[in-house]
Scaffold this active site. Structure first.
Site, PDB file in Angstrom:
ATOM      1  N   ASP A  12       0.864  -1.173   0.000  1.00  0.00           N
ATOM      2  CA  ASP A  12       0.000   0.000   0.000  1.00  0.00           C
ATOM      3  C   ASP A  12       0.908   1.232   0.000  1.00  0.00           C
ATOM      4  O   ASP A  12       2.114   1.125   0.263  1.00  0.00           O
ATOM      5  CB  ASP A  12      -0.897  -0.050   1.237  1.00  0.00           C
ATOM      6  N   ASP A  14      -0.213   5.149   1.044  1.00  0.00           N
ATOM      7  CA  ASP A  14      -0.495   6.052   2.161  1.00  0.00           C
ATOM      8  C   ASP A  14      -0.573   5.280   3.476  1.00  0.00           C
ATOM      9  O   ASP A  14      -1.346   4.329   3.615  1.00  0.00           O
ATOM     10  CB  ASP A  14      -1.825   6.780   1.941  1.00  0.00           C
ATOM     11  N   ASP A 183      -1.529  -0.659   5.992  1.00  0.00           N
ATOM     12  CA  ASP A 183      -1.781  -0.145   7.342  1.00  0.00           C
ATOM     13  C   ASP A 183      -3.242  -0.219   7.764  1.00  0.00           C
ATOM     14  O   ASP A 183      -3.570   0.192   8.870  1.00  0.00           O
ATOM     15  CB  ASP A 183      -1.324   1.311   7.437  1.00  0.00           C
TER      16      ASP A 183
END
Length: 231
Positions: A12, A14, A183
């Protein structure tokens, strides 16, 4: 590399490779100000990040389910947000400490291991940010939220990367040989939805969502990645 070691790593963006919270929040508040609406606290906006630009804007406008009857208004708001973010995406954004070192360690140990980015951020700013910080040299592909007809947690993007990575190697890569690193629950569910493994990053933007999604492994720092992928 042992039989249990991954044959593909997908990251990922961000909250995983970069901390883009401030620039995203500032862009949302610039949009709200432009529309004559009150600005929102950064912690509130940050909780809206992860499902792509359209959902971020809708949530900021108070339309979390995407059922607005005024799509023209939403489209105008999204356009303003994207135009503003395009100019300000690098004002405060930075690469998390340890990310470059971790990627270099993985690459040094396994020079041919394919790595890629799969984000719900629009693909153009995703690629521009990675290029700016020199992250692009690690990845054979970078797909964004508008690269396909669906976004994470739909597995289409991850399955596409698995197929593309397979074409770069001698052997076909299977989902269980793939690790999705992110995250939020969005990333972990993406892995679950195609049978891949996952690493949940507690240092990112949405660590509170990880527990319920049950990642295969937990990373408290990017420095944990090499160990968790079997180095």
């Amino acid at each position: 590399m042992s039989s249990s070691s991954p044959k593909l790593l997908v990251f990922d963006l961000d909250g995983t490779l970069i901390d883009s919270r401030v620039d995203l929040c500032n862009s949302v508040n610039a949009m709200l100000k432009h529309l004559g609406k009150p600005e929102l606290p950064q912690q509130v906006i940050a909780s809206y990040i992860g499902d792509g630009a359209s959902m971020l804007v809708r949530r900021a406008l108070g339309d979390p389910e995407g059922d607005s009857t005024d799509e023209q208004y939403v489209t105008a708001a999204l356009t303003y947000f994207l135009d503003y973010y395009r100019l300000h995406k690098l004002d405060f954004t930075y690469v998390y400490p340890g990310v470059i070192e971790a990627l270099e360690a993985i690459r040094a140990a396994h020079p041919t291991l394919p790595m890629a980015v799969l984000t719900n951020k629009p693909v153009v700013p995703s690629r521009e940010i990675c290029a700016h910080f020199g992250l692009d040299r690690f990845f054979f592909q970078n797909y964004g939220g508008n690269s396909f007809h669906t976004k994470k947690p739909d597995p289409h993007g991850l399955l596409t990367l698995i197929a593309e990575a397979s074409s770069l190697t001698v052997h076909t890569i299977e989902p269980p040989q793939t690790i999705m690193i992110g995250d939020s629950d969005v990333d972990i569910l993406t892995a679950h939805n195609c049978g891949a493994r996952s690493i949940g990053c507690t240092f990112g933007l949405a660590p509170h969502t990880l527990e319920a999604a049950v990642p295969t492994h937990i990373a408290h720092s990017p420095k944990d990645w090499p160990l968790l992928v079997g180095l």
